[in-house]
Design a protein around this motif. Structure first.
Motif, PDB file in Angstrom:
ATOM      1  N   VAL A  12     -15.072-119.408 -41.097  1.00 10.98           N
ATOM      2  CA  VAL A  12     -15.641-119.479 -40.385  1.00 10.98           C
ATOM      3  C   VAL A  12     -14.994-119.328 -38.537  1.00 10.98           C
TER       4      VAL A  12
ATOM      5  N   ASN B  58     -15.573-117.812 -35.267  1.00 12.22           N
ATOM      6  CA  ASN B  58     -16.399-117.705 -33.711  1.00 12.22           C
ATOM      7  C   ASN B  58     -16.893-116.577 -32.969  1.00 12.22           C
ATOM      8  N   LYS B  59     -17.882-116.173 -32.377  1.00 10.93           N
ATOM      9  CA  LYS B  59     -18.070-115.427 -31.718  1.00 10.93           C
ATOM     10  C   LYS B  59     -17.224-115.150 -30.224  1.00 10.93           C
TER      11      LYS B  59
ATOM     12  N   PRO C  73     -29.195-113.035 -43.803  1.00 15.14           N
ATOM     13  CA  PRO C  73     -28.558-114.145 -43.593  1.00 15.14           C
ATOM     14  C   PRO C  73     -29.432-115.594 -43.826  1.00 15.14           C
TER      15      PRO C  73
ATOM     16  N   THR D  17     -15.501-109.335 -33.589  1.00 13.26           N
ATOM     17  CA  THR D  17     -16.024-110.353 -34.239  1.00 13.26           C
ATOM     18  C   THR D  17     -16.897-110.545 -32.694  1.00 13.26           C
TER      19      THR D  17
ATOM     20  N   LEU E 246     -24.451-112.280 -35.851  1.00 11.20           N
ATOM     21  CA  LEU E 246     -24.169-113.766 -36.720  1.00 11.20           C
ATOM     22  C   LEU E 246     -24.617-113.670 -38.016  1.00 11.20           C
ATOM     23  N   ASN E 247     -23.502-113.627 -39.010  1.00 17.47           N
ATOM     24  CA  ASN E 247     -24.019-113.673 -40.140  1.00 17.47           C
ATOM     25  C   ASN E 247     -23.307-113.908 -41.052  1.00 17.47           C
TER      26      ASN E 247
ATOM     27  N   ILE F  75     -18.098-116.242 -42.438  1.00 16.83           N
ATOM     28  CA  ILE F  75     -19.475-116.399 -41.771  1.00 16.83           C
ATOM     29  C   ILE F  75     -18.983-116.178 -40.167  1.00 16.83           C
TER      30      ILE F  75
ATOM     31  N   ARG G 109     -20.463-117.304 -36.411  1.00 15.78           N
ATOM     32  CA  ARG G 109     -21.004-118.221 -35.911  1.00 15.78           C
ATOM     33  C   ARG G 109     -20.911-118.312 -34.116  1.00 15.78           C
ATOM     34  N   LYS G 110     -21.979-118.299 -33.204  1.00  8.53           N
ATOM     35  CA  LYS G 110     -21.704-119.042 -32.153  1.00  8.53           C
ATOM     36  C   LYS G 110     -20.500-119.480 -31.930  1.00  8.53           C
TER      37      LYS G 110
END
Length: 131
Positions: A12, A14-15, A46, A95, A100-101, A124, A126-127
């Motif tokens: 996982v 983070n962007k 997504p 990233t 977001l995918n 994945i 995510r924000k």
């Protein structure tokens, strides 16, 4: 025998700029000219209902010095000789360039140009905090 283990913290992301994806790779097959390649795929939708992916150009998303096999595939190890020890591999991925995918990396073990086997590792994006 071929194995690719992905660090759980890398599943996982983070962007949040360039991040390292850490892998442990094992190649215990007696091959004439073994090499390992990696490609990046992005989910088409997504959603949990659609598990189809599109291949993207890995060079657009990675940072650092990587030898490319093609625009969409990079070498992990060009001379992946037999070893009973895991090889540590770090892939630096930007990233901020990813959506977001969901994504997957496909690691392929080749002997010369013959595909021997593949292993998938999914993650994945995510924000990030504050975005």
């Amino acid at each position: 025998n071929f194995d690719v283990l992905m660090n759980n913290e890398s599943k996982v992301l983070n962007k949040n700029g360039i991040q390292a994806l850490d892998f442990n790779i094992l190649q215990m097959s007696e091959l004439e000219n073994p090499n390992i390649r990696v490609s990046l795929y992005e989910k088409k939708e997504p959603t949990a209902y659609d598990q189809s992916y599109n291949r993207v150009n890995i060079i657009d998303y990675i940072s650092g010095e990587y030898e490319l096999f093609s625009e969409s595939t990079a070498y992990v190890l060009k001379d992946a000789l037999y070893s009973s020890d895991y090889y540590q591999y770090e892939l630096l991925i930007d990233t901020d360039k990813l959506n977001l995918n969901g994504y997957k990396l496909i690691f392929e073990l080749y002997d010369n140009e013959e595909l021997i086997t593949t292993i998938e590792q999914k993650f994945i994006v995510r924000k990030g905090r504050g975005t």
